[in-house]
Motif scaffolding. Structure first.
Motif, PDB file in Angstrom:
ATOM      1  N   LEU A  18       0.829  -1.208   0.000  1.00  9.44           N
ATOM      2  CA  LEU A  18       0.000   0.000   0.000  1.00  9.44           C
ATOM      3  C   LEU A  18       0.865   1.260   0.000  1.00  9.44           C
ATOM      4  O   LEU A  18       0.561   2.241  -0.696  1.00  9.44           O
ATOM      5  CB  LEU A  18      -0.922  -0.001   1.214  1.00  9.44           C
ATOM      6  CG  LEU A  18      -2.006  -1.098   1.251  1.00  9.44           C
ATOM      7  CD1 LEU A  18      -2.712  -1.086   2.600  1.00  9.44           C
ATOM      8  CD2 LEU A  18      -3.013  -0.897   0.123  1.00  9.44           C
ATOM      9  N   GLN A  19       1.938   1.237   0.768  1.00 10.36           N
ATOM     10  CA  GLN A  19       2.829   2.399   0.829  1.00 10.36           C
ATOM     11  C   GLN A  19       3.509   2.635  -0.514  1.00 10.36           C
ATOM     12  O   GLN A  19       3.642   3.776  -0.962  1.00 10.36           O
ATOM     13  CB  GLN A  19       3.873   2.193   1.919  1.00 10.36           C
ATOM     14  CG  GLN A  19       4.771   3.408   2.143  1.00 10.36           C
ATOM     15  CD  GLN A  19       5.731   3.210   3.305  1.00 10.36           C
ATOM     16  OE1 GLN A  19       5.750   2.153   3.934  1.00 10.36           O
ATOM     17  NE2 GLN A  19       6.521   4.218   3.610  1.00 10.36           N
ATOM     18  N   ALA A  20       3.934   1.542  -1.177  1.00 13.09           N
ATOM     19  CA  ALA A  20       4.582   1.682  -2.483  1.00 13.09           C
ATOM     20  C   ALA A  20       3.621   2.251  -3.523  1.00 13.09           C
ATOM     21  O   ALA A  20       3.992   3.094  -4.349  1.00 13.09           O
ATOM     22  CB  ALA A  20       5.123   0.334  -2.939  1.00 13.09           C
ATOM     23  N   ALA A  21       2.363   1.784  -3.483  1.00 14.12           N
ATOM     24  CA  ALA A  21       1.364   2.292  -4.434  1.00 14.12           C
ATOM     25  C   ALA A  21       1.079   3.765  -4.187  1.00 14.12           C
ATOM     26  O   ALA A  21       0.959   4.566  -5.129  1.00 14.12           O
ATOM     27  CB  ALA A  21       0.079   1.475  -4.317  1.00 14.12           C
ATOM     28  N   LEU A  22       0.976   4.142  -2.911  1.00 14.39           N
ATOM     29  CA  LEU A  22       0.713   5.545  -2.578  1.00 14.39           C
ATOM     30  C   LEU A  22       1.908   6.423  -2.925  1.00 14.39           C
ATOM     31  O   LEU A  22       1.749   7.595  -3.293  1.00 14.39           O
ATOM     32  CB  LEU A  22       0.369   5.671  -1.097  1.00 14.39           C
ATOM     33  CG  LEU A  22      -0.340   6.962  -0.677  1.00 14.39           C
ATOM     34  CD1 LEU A  22      -1.691   7.076  -1.364  1.00 14.39           C
ATOM     35  CD2 LEU A  22      -0.525   6.993   0.836  1.00 14.39           C
ATOM     36  N   GLN A  23       3.120   5.867  -2.813  1.00 11.90           N
ATOM     37  CA  GLN A  23       4.317   6.612  -3.197  1.00 11.90           C
ATOM     38  C   GLN A  23       4.281   6.944  -4.682  1.00 11.90           C
ATOM     39  O   GLN A  23       4.666   8.039  -5.105  1.00 11.90           O
ATOM     40  CB  GLN A  23       5.571   5.786  -2.871  1.00 11.90           C
ATOM     41  CG  GLN A  23       6.886   6.465  -3.206  1.00 11.90           C
ATOM     42  CD  GLN A  23       7.134   7.710  -2.383  1.00 11.90           C
ATOM     43  OE1 GLN A  23       6.852   7.716  -1.189  1.00 11.90           O
ATOM     44  NE2 GLN A  23       7.638   8.763  -3.008  1.00 11.90           N
ATOM     45  N   GLY A  24       3.804   5.978  -5.491  1.00  6.61           N
ATOM     46  CA  GLY A  24       3.672   6.236  -6.918  1.00  6.61           C
ATOM     47  C   GLY A  24       2.680   7.341  -7.218  1.00  6.61           C
ATOM     48  O   GLY A  24       2.912   8.189  -8.081  1.00  6.61           O
ATOM     49  N   VAL A  25       1.562   7.342  -6.476  1.00 10.52           N
ATOM     50  CA  VAL A  25       0.557   8.409  -6.646  1.00 10.52           C
ATOM     51  C   VAL A  25       1.148   9.752  -6.255  1.00 10.52           C
ATOM     52  O   VAL A  25       0.962  10.769  -6.957  1.00 10.52           O
ATOM     53  CB  VAL A  25      -0.690   8.102  -5.787  1.00 10.52           C
ATOM     54  CG1 VAL A  25      -1.652   9.291  -5.801  1.00 10.52           C
ATOM     55  CG2 VAL A  25      -1.377   6.853  -6.293  1.00 10.52           C
ATOM     56  N   LYS A  26       1.878   9.793  -5.155  1.00 12.78           N
ATOM     57  CA  LYS A  26       2.493  11.041  -4.701  1.00 12.78           C
ATOM     58  C   LYS A  26       3.472  11.584  -5.740  1.00 12.78           C
ATOM     59  O   LYS A  26       3.509  12.795  -6.013  1.00 12.78           O
ATOM     60  CB  LYS A  26       3.217  10.793  -3.377  1.00 12.78           C
ATOM     61  CG  LYS A  26       3.935  12.016  -2.837  1.00 12.78           C
ATOM     62  CD  LYS A  26       4.696  11.682  -1.563  1.00 12.78           C
ATOM     63  CE  LYS A  26       5.509  12.884  -1.087  1.00 12.78           C
ATOM     64  NZ  LYS A  26       6.310  12.564   0.117  1.00 12.78           N
ATOM     65  N   SER A  27       4.248  10.704  -6.343  1.00 14.93           N
ATOM     66  CA  SER A  27       5.214  11.126  -7.372  1.00 14.93           C
ATOM     67  C   SER A  27       4.505  11.692  -8.591  1.00 14.93           C
ATOM     68  O   SER A  27       4.925  12.712  -9.158  1.00 14.93           O
ATOM     69  CB  SER A  27       6.095   9.942  -7.781  1.00 14.93           C
ATOM     70  OG  SER A  27       6.839   9.457  -6.686  1.00 14.93           O
ATOM     71  N   ASN A  28       3.409  11.053  -8.988  1.00 24.38           N
ATOM     72  CA  ASN A  28       2.660  11.534 -10.155  1.00 24.38           C
ATOM     73  C   ASN A  28       2.033  12.906  -9.890  1.00 24.38           C
ATOM     74  O   ASN A  28       2.046  13.792 -10.766  1.00 24.38           O
ATOM     75  CB  ASN A  28       1.566  10.530 -10.530  1.00 24.38           C
ATOM     76  CG  ASN A  28       2.132   9.299 -11.208  1.00 24.38           C
ATOM     77  OD1 ASN A  28       3.119   9.379 -11.947  1.00 24.38           O
ATOM     78  ND2 ASN A  28       1.534   8.139 -10.960  1.00 24.38           N
ATOM     79  N   LEU A  29       1.478  13.066  -8.684  1.00 22.42           N
ATOM     80  CA  LEU A  29       0.870  14.357  -8.357  1.00 22.42           C
ATOM     81  C   LEU A  29       1.921  15.462  -8.279  1.00 22.42           C
ATOM     82  O   LEU A  29       1.694  16.594  -8.740  1.00 22.42           O
ATOM     83  CB  LEU A  29       0.129  14.255  -7.023  1.00 22.42           C
ATOM     84  CG  LEU A  29      -1.124  13.359  -7.014  1.00 22.42           C
ATOM     85  CD1 LEU A  29      -1.712  13.273  -5.609  1.00 22.42           C
ATOM     86  CD2 LEU A  29      -2.174  13.900  -7.995  1.00 22.42           C
ATOM     87  N   ALA A  30       3.094  15.113  -7.715  1.00 18.93           N
ATOM     88  CA  ALA A  30       4.170  16.092  -7.648  1.00 18.93           C
ATOM     89  C   ALA A  30       4.670  16.445  -9.042  1.00 18.93           C
ATOM     90  O   ALA A  30       5.002  17.617  -9.329  1.00 18.93           O
ATOM     91  CB  ALA A  30       5.320  15.547  -6.807  1.00 18.93           C
ATOM     92  N   ALA A  31       4.703  15.467  -9.948  1.00 20.00           N
ATOM     93  CA  ALA A  31       5.131  15.726 -11.321  1.00 20.00           C
ATOM     94  C   ALA A  31       4.157  16.651 -12.033  1.00 20.00           C
ATOM     95  O   ALA A  31       4.561  17.526 -12.806  1.00 20.00           O
ATOM     96  CB  ALA A  31       5.255  14.405 -12.079  1.00 20.00           C
ATOM     97  N   ASN A  32       2.866  16.474 -11.758  1.00 20.13           N
ATOM     98  CA  ASN A  32       1.869  17.357 -12.373  1.00 20.13           C
ATOM     99  C   ASN A  32       2.016  18.783 -11.870  1.00 20.13           C
ATOM    100  O   ASN A  32       1.869  19.750 -12.642  1.00 20.13           O
ATOM    101  CB  ASN A  32       0.460  16.834 -12.078  1.00 20.13           C
ATOM    102  CG  ASN A  32       0.154  15.549 -12.813  1.00 20.13           C
ATOM    103  OD1 ASN A  32       0.720  15.293 -13.885  1.00 20.13           O
ATOM    104  ND2 ASN A  32      -0.735  14.731 -12.259  1.00 20.13           N
ATOM    105  N   GLN A  33       2.293  18.934 -10.578  1.00 17.20           N
ATOM    106  CA  GLN A  33       2.480  20.281 -10.027  1.00 17.20           C
ATOM    107  C   GLN A  33       3.713  20.951 -10.615  1.00 17.20           C
ATOM    108  O   GLN A  33       3.726  22.164 -10.839  1.00 17.20           O
ATOM    109  CB  GLN A  33       2.604  20.204  -8.503  1.00 17.20           C
ATOM    110  CG  GLN A  33       1.305  19.807  -7.792  1.00 17.20           C
ATOM    111  CD  GLN A  33       1.478  19.705  -6.291  1.00 17.20           C
ATOM    112  OE1 GLN A  33       2.549  19.959  -5.766  1.00 17.20           O
ATOM    113  NE2 GLN A  33       0.404  19.332  -5.595  1.00 17.20           N
ATOM    114  N   LEU A  34       4.741  20.151 -10.871  1.00 14.61           N
ATOM    115  CA  LEU A  34       5.973  20.695 -11.453  1.00 14.61           C
ATOM    116  C   LEU A  34       5.931  20.717 -12.973  1.00 14.61           C
ATOM    117  O   LEU A  34       6.913  21.109 -13.610  1.00 14.61           O
ATOM    118  CB  LEU A  34       7.171  19.862 -10.980  1.00 14.61           C
ATOM    119  CG  LEU A  34       7.437  19.877  -9.470  1.00 14.61           C
ATOM    120  CD1 LEU A  34       8.534  18.874  -9.118  1.00 14.61           C
ATOM    121  CD2 LEU A  34       7.838  21.279  -9.025  1.00 14.61           C
TER     122      LEU A  34
END
Length: 418
Positions: free
Chosen positions: A132-148
């Motif tokens: 679950l943590q690994a999957a959420l880490q992927g979501v966090k990276s994608n959201l951060a990429a969209n912001q940047l």
């Protein structure tokens, strides 16, 4: 010599027929059968139990779908259910009713960074939590990429692991893959050598101490010289150990042959038994026998010094520590077998059986080094055998409270006076 073979056969047959030996052999056989049928056992007991049901409360309003898609690429056995109207109190009741295995609350902090809280009756399921943590880490990276405003290709490049090639320049050195396979195989064989040596050596010491405590020793030494008595027992128990290990290995080989297809991957491949060299097995047997002869001779003359079984464990404790030290050094050496400390200790006789074998299995060392280790062991066995026989000859005549190494001098003095 007839008396020697009589003692040898008596030591072999008495232990072979004992209940303790039979029970231990059965346990070993069941353990081997369990390991070689691990895939079938896991399928039998694990069928239908691998699915994890996780309820998700998404307080962000838009992360759940991304999270579910990310999780699907990692582990399809974790099933998510989105809860929109349930409170935490209701979720806890659902946990008690075993409707879910756990529930996850997904939130965002002030900086819009995704975070989550995992709640369950117990937090022992580390595999599910890690997934679950690994999957959420992927979501966090994608959201951060969209912001940047990073492109998908840029995000992929950013998350791609660094290439780190490993190459051994020596033509005799093993590759990284070969080392990993050898490490698992040597790890298993070291455990076998360690437990076999300590078990059979202790058996010798306890046997001698038992005979002395029951006064049977007085009859035995009057019918056969103490030296024949000592080495007859040592070799008899050695044959017993080989018979037991031979039976276990035969059953393991037959079971392994029937389950080879199921074990080609996973446990079997991880521990490197698919590429096991016959020379490694031969060295394992050689160092087991030499290690046993060394420590059993040690245990035999220590056992001759005590008159009560209760004192035996205290007397052989230093010997047990020597075996343990050699084993722990070998375990350390699995990570760095070429260290000078490992090389030096591999020539110390009490450590050689395990450390030299570990080096042979992990490294492509010259044959002369392996033969030197064997020669060191043989010389140590002969020296300890000569000294131990002198102590044993006088020690079996000593009675009374005796749990001190000072009694070795008394035993030697008794030997001289005979």
């Amino acid at each position: 010599m007839n008396k020697f073979f009589l003692i040898l056969s008596q030591a072999f047959m008495t232990k072979l027929k004992s209940k303790a030996f039979i029970i231990i052999t059965v346990i070993l056989l069941l353990g081997v059968l369990g390991m070689t049928n691990m895939g079938r056992i896991m399928d039998l007991f694990g069928a239908g139990n691998d699915i994890k049901k996780i309820a998700v409360i998404d307080e962000t309003g838009g992360v759940y779908d991304l999270f579910k898609a990310s999780l699907k690429t990692i582990d399809e056995d974790v099933h998510l259910t989105k809860e929109t109207d349930s409170s935490e109190e209701a979720m806890r009741k659902n946990l008690e009713k075993e409707k879910y295995d756990a529930y996850l609350i997904i939130e965002q902090d002030k900086e819009k960074i995704v975070k989550a809280s995992y709640k369950a009756e117990a937090i022992t399921d580390t595999d599910t939590m890690g997934t679950l943590q690994a999957a959420l880490q992927g979501v966090k990276s994608n959201l951060a990429a969209n912001q940047l405003k990073l492109a998908p290709e840029q995000l992929l490049l950013l998350n791609e692991p660094v290439q780190f090639d490993k190459e051994a320049l020596s033509s005799h050195a093993k590759s990284a893959e070969e080392l990993n396979q050898a490490r698992g195989m040597v790890y298993i064989l070291l455990f076998i050598i360690y437990f076999a040596v300590i078990f059979y050596a202790n058996m010798i010491g306890m046997e001698v101490a038992t005979e002395k405590s029951s006064r049977v020793m007085e009859i035995l030494i009057s019918s056969a010289p103490p030296l024949q008595h000592m080495f007859g027992k040592i070799i008899g128990v050695a044959m017993l150990g080989l018979a037991q290990m031979g039976l276990v290995l035969t059953v393991g080989y037959i079971s392994l042959s029937q389950n080879y297809k199921n074990m080609k991957e996973g446990f079997f491949e991880f521990f490197g038994f698919g590429n096991m060299e016959s020379s490694t097995i031969i060295y394992a047997i050689v160092f087991f026998l030499l290690g046993y002869l060394l420590y059993s001779t040690f245990a035999a003359f220590l056992g001759s010094l005590v008159s009560r079984i209760e004192d035996m464990q205290q007397m052989i404790m230093p010997m047990t520590f020597l075996i343990m030290i050699g084993f722990f050094i070998s375990m350390y050496g699995l990570g760095n077998p070429s260290a000078s400390f490992i090389t030096i200790t591999s020539y110390i006789p009490f450590f050689t059986p395990m450390i030299m074998f570990m080096r042979i299995g992990m490294l492509d060392i010259p044959t002369w080094e392996a033969l030197t280790g064997i020669a060191v062991l043989v010389a140590a066995i002969i020296a300890l055998g000569i000294f131990g026989a002198r102590v044993y000859r006088g020690g079996v005549l000593m009675y009374g409270k005796s749990n001190s190494y000072k009694d070795i001098r008394k035993a030697l003095q008794l030997t001289k006076n005979q």
